[in-house]
Write a protein that holds these residues in place. Structure first.
Motif, short mmCIF file in Angstrom:
data_model
loop_
_atom_site.label_atom_id
_atom_site.label_comp_id
_atom_site.label_asym_id
_atom_site.label_seq_id
_atom_site.Cartn_x
_atom_site.Cartn_y
_atom_site.Cartn_z
N VAL A 58 10.71 15.96 -3.53
CA VAL A 58 10.37 16.76 -2.36
C VAL A 58 11.58 17.63 -1.98
CG1 VAL A 58 9.79 16.61 0.11
CG2 VAL A 58 8.67 15.10 -1.56
N GLU A 59 11.27 18.80 -1.49
CA GLU A 59 12.25 19.83 -1.16
C GLU A 59 13.35 19.34 -0.20
OE1 GLU A 59 9.77 22.30 2.06
OE2 GLU A 59 8.60 21.27 0.52
N ALA A 60 14.38 20.16 -0.04
CA ALA A 60 15.46 19.88 0.91
C ALA A 60 14.86 19.57 2.28
CB ALA A 60 16.39 21.09 1.00
N THR A 61 15.12 18.36 2.75
CA THR A 61 14.51 17.85 3.99
C THR A 61 15.63 17.55 4.98
OG1 THR A 61 12.72 16.92 2.65
CG2 THR A 61 12.93 16.10 4.89
N ALA A 62 15.58 18.18 6.12
CA ALA A 62 16.72 18.20 7.04
C ALA A 62 16.91 16.89 7.78
CB ALA A 62 16.55 19.33 8.05
N VAL A 63 18.17 16.43 7.80
CA VAL A 63 18.50 15.18 8.49
C VAL A 63 18.79 15.41 9.97
CG1 VAL A 63 19.34 14.15 6.35
CG2 VAL A 63 20.97 15.25 7.91
N GLN A 64 19.01 16.66 10.35
CA GLN A 64 19.19 17.03 11.76
C GLN A 64 18.43 18.33 12.01
OE1 GLN A 64 23.51 17.31 12.29
NE2 GLN A 64 23.59 15.22 13.06
N PRO A 65 17.92 18.54 13.22
CA PRO A 65 17.18 19.79 13.50
C PRO A 65 18.00 21.04 13.21
CG PRO A 65 16.85 18.21 15.28
CD PRO A 65 17.90 17.63 14.39
N ASN A 66 19.31 21.02 13.55
CA ASN A 66 20.13 22.21 13.31
C ASN A 66 20.65 22.26 11.88
OD1 ASN A 66 22.08 20.19 13.40
ND2 ASN A 66 23.55 21.42 14.58
N GLY A 67 20.16 21.34 11.03
CA GLY A 67 20.51 21.34 9.62
C GLY A 67 19.43 21.95 8.75
N ARG A 68 18.39 22.48 9.38
CA ARG A 68 17.35 23.15 8.60
C ARG A 68 17.84 24.50 8.08
NH1 ARG A 68 12.57 22.87 12.96
NH2 ARG A 68 14.40 22.87 14.35
N ILE A 69 17.39 24.86 6.91
CA ILE A 69 17.67 26.19 6.39
C ILE A 69 16.87 27.21 7.20
CG2 ILE A 69 17.57 27.70 4.36
CD1 ILE A 69 17.59 25.03 2.69
N SER A 70 15.64 26.85 7.54
CA SER A 70 14.77 27.69 8.37
C SER A 70 13.95 26.78 9.27
CB SER A 70 13.85 28.54 7.51
OG SER A 70 12.76 27.75 7.04
N TYR A 71 13.29 27.35 10.25
CA TYR A 71 12.44 26.55 11.13
C TYR A 71 11.21 26.02 10.41
CZ TYR A 71 15.12 28.00 15.26
OH TYR A 71 16.12 28.19 16.19
N GLU A 72 10.90 26.54 9.24
CA GLU A 72 9.71 26.13 8.50
C GLU A 72 9.99 24.97 7.52
OE1 GLU A 72 10.48 29.58 8.81
OE2 GLU A 72 9.20 29.47 10.59
N ASP A 73 11.23 24.45 7.54
CA ASP A 73 11.60 23.38 6.62
C ASP A 73 11.04 22.03 7.04
OD1 ASP A 73 13.03 25.25 5.28
OD2 ASP A 73 15.00 24.43 5.75
N LEU A 74 10.87 21.14 6.04
CA LEU A 74 10.56 19.75 6.33
C LEU A 74 11.74 19.07 7.00
CD1 LEU A 74 8.75 18.45 3.10
CD2 LEU A 74 7.74 18.74 5.37
N GLY A 75 11.42 18.05 7.80
CA GLY A 75 12.47 17.29 8.47
C GLY A 75 12.29 15.79 8.27
N ILE A 76 13.40 15.08 8.47
CA ILE A 76 13.37 13.63 8.43
C ILE A 76 14.36 13.09 9.48
CG2 ILE A 76 15.10 13.43 6.58
CD1 ILE A 76 13.29 11.11 5.44
N TRP A 77 14.53 13.87 10.55
CA TRP A 77 15.46 13.49 11.60
C TRP A 77 14.81 12.60 12.67
CZ3 TRP A 77 13.84 18.71 11.26
CH2 TRP A 77 13.00 19.15 12.29
N SER A 78 13.51 12.37 12.52
CA SER A 78 12.77 11.60 13.54
C SER A 78 11.79 10.67 12.86
CB SER A 78 12.02 12.57 14.46
OG SER A 78 11.01 11.90 15.19
N LEU A 103 17.75 14.82 0.65
CA LEU A 103 18.24 14.81 2.02
C LEU A 103 19.29 15.90 2.17
CD1 LEU A 103 18.61 10.97 2.64
CD2 LEU A 103 16.61 12.43 2.99
N ALA A 104 19.14 16.73 3.21
CA ALA A 104 19.95 17.95 3.26
C ALA A 104 20.37 18.29 4.68
CB ALA A 104 19.15 19.12 2.67
N HIS A 105 21.46 19.06 4.75
CA HIS A 105 21.92 19.69 5.99
C HIS A 105 22.48 21.04 5.60
CE1 HIS A 105 23.94 20.58 9.72
NE2 HIS A 105 23.57 19.42 10.26
N ALA A 106 22.00 22.10 6.23
CA ALA A 106 22.36 23.46 5.81
C ALA A 106 23.73 23.90 6.29
CB ALA A 106 21.31 24.45 6.31
N GLY A 107 24.27 23.28 7.35
CA GLY A 107 25.57 23.72 7.85
C GLY A 107 25.53 25.19 8.25
N ARG A 108 26.50 25.97 7.75
CA ARG A 108 26.59 27.37 8.17
C ARG A 108 25.49 28.25 7.57
NH1 ARG A 108 31.46 30.70 5.19
NH2 ARG A 108 30.70 30.55 3.04
#
Length: 339
Positions: A58-78, A103-108
Motif C-alpha cells: 500500500v502507498e505511502a501512508t502518513a503517520v501524522q496529519p502534517n506528514g501527508r504529501i497531499s490532503y488526498e493521501d492515506l493516513g494511519i495516524w488514528s 509508513l511515511a512522513h513527508a517533512g518539508r
C-alpha cells in the motif's frame, strides 16, 4: 521453464509466493481529506492480488496529519483508519498475496496549508512552504507516531511494514547532508544523521515482530549528497538492527535532472546486497518478465518492485510468465481464459 521470478521467498516467517512486489505508489484518492480508505483503494489493491502479485504494498501512508504529501493521501495516524485498511488486507489475502504498508512522513515535501516540519528550516523550492526546524519534542513525537502506526498496521493485519526513508521525505531529510544542517545529536556526522531512522526502527520493533523493509534513496545525484559509501554504511546499520530488506530507489532529496533508463537503479540494489549481505529489492523501469528474471536469476536483488507496469496491467505477472514460457496458477474465476 524453471524460473526464479516465480519462486517463493521467506522473510521472518512470512513467505511470498513469488518475487514480484507492487511498488507503493500514491493514489491521491482520499477525497474527504481524512486519510480513510475509499472503495477505489480496495479495488485498486485487490485487483493486483487477483493478478498474482506476490506482495501488494500500500502507498505511502502518513503517520501524522502534517506528514501527508497531499490532503488526498492515506493516513494511519488514528485508530479510525484501521477499519478501512483491514478491508484492504482482507481482499489482498483472499487471493493468496501478502500485504505490506509503507509508513511515511513527508517533512518539508508536504504540500499542505498546515505548518510543516523538517530537520532544518530549508525550503525545497518556491512552490513549497519553509518548514519549521524540529525540536527534540517534535522528533520524539514523530518517532512515537511511527510506533503507533506500526501497532495499527498490526491490527489491520498487514504482513510486512516498509519504512519510507527515501525520495526526500522526512527520514531521508535527516539522512542527507543536503537537508540536515542540525548541530545537535541528530545532525553532522553520518552516525548522527542515522539516529532518527535508528530510533524509529527501535520503536517499531518494540511493537512489531514481523518483517520490516526500509526504502532508501541509494543515490542523491548530487556531489554534496550521500554517495554509495554512505548508503552502504546506513544499510549495514539497518542489517545490524534486523531489517529484512532494503528497497533500493533513488533521488528526490533535491531537484536534479535524472536520466532514467531500463533498470537504472538495479546496480544500487546489487551493490548493497553484495557488500552488506542484506536482501534487496530492485525498482525503476523494470518492464518485462525477461528483465525481471535476469535480476533475480543473477542474484542482483531478491525482489523486483513493479510500479507503472502494474498501473497499466494488473495482470503483469501473467504477462511475465508468458514471456518466460512458464505457467502460474490462475484465479479460479479466470481459469477458462488464463491458459
Amino acid at each position: 521453464m524453471e524460473t526464479k521470478l516465480f519462486s517463493p521467498i521467506t522473510f521472518n516467517q512470512v513467505t511470498l509466493k513469488n518475487r514480484i512486489v507492487m511498488s507503493p505508489m500514491c493514489m491521491y484518492s482520499c477525497y474527504e481529506q481524512d486519510g480513510i480508505v475509499t472503495p477505489f483503494h480496495i479495488t485498486h489493491y485487490e485487483s493486483r492480488a487477483v493478478g498474482q502479485v506476490g506482495l501488494v504494498m500500500v502507498e505511502a501512508t502518513a503517520v501524522q496529519p502534517n506528514g501527508r504529501i497531499s490532503y488526498e493521501d492515506l493516513g494511519i495516524w488514528s485508530d479510525e483508519h484501521i477499519t478501512g485498511l483491514k478491508k484492504v488486507t482482507e481482499r489482498i489475502h483472499a487471493h493468496g498475496a501478502k500485504s505490506a504498508i509503507q509508513l511515511a512522513h513527508a517533512g518539508r515535501k508536504a504540500e499542505l496549508d498546515d505548518p510543516i516540519i523538517a530537520p532544518s528550516s530549508l525550503q525545497l523550492n518556491e512552490r513549497f512552504q519553509t518548514p519549521r526546524a524540529m525540536t527534540k519534542k517534535d522528533i520524539n513525537e514523530a518517532i512515537r507516531s511511527f510506533q503507533l502506526a506500526a501497532e495499527r498496521a498490526q491490527k489491520a493485519n498487514f504482513d510486512i511494514i516498509e519504512i519510507h526513508g527515501a525520495h526526500g521525505y522526512l527520514i531521508n531529510q535527516f539522512l542527507s547532508p543536503l537537508t540536515n544542517k542540525r548541530d545537535d545529536e541528530y545532525g553532522g556526522s553520518r552516525d548522527n544523521r542515522y539516529r532518527f531512522l535508528k530510533e524509529i526502527v527501535d520503536a517499531i520493533q518494540e511493537v512489531w515482530d514481523g518483517p520490516i523493509f526500509v526504502r532508501l534513496s541509494t543515490s542523491e545525484y548530487h556531489e554534496e549528497g550521500n554517495q554509495l559509501e554512505e548508503i552502504i554504511y546506513f544499510s549495514n546499520q539497518l542489517y545490524d538492527q534486523g531489517i529484512d530488506l532494503i528497497d533500493c530507489s533513488s533521488g528526490g532529496v533535491v531537484r536534479v535532472k535524472i536520466n532514467p533508463y531500463p533498470g537504472y537503479q538495479v546496480p544500487f540494489a546489487e551493490a548493497i546486497k553484495h557488500q552488506t549481505g542484506i536482501k534487496t529489492g530492485a525498482v525503476g523501469l523494470i518492464t518485462n518478465g525477461t528483465q525481471a528474471e535476469e535480476i533475480i536469476q543473477n542474484n542482483r536483488a531478491d525482489l523486483v518492485f513493479i510500479g507503472r507496469e502494474l498501473l497499466k496491467n494488473p495482470y503483469w505477472p501473467k504477462q511475465a510468465a508468458d514471456e518466460l514460457k512458464t505457467s502460474i496458477t490462475s484465479p479460479k474465476q479466470y481459469q477458462a481464459g488464463w491458459r
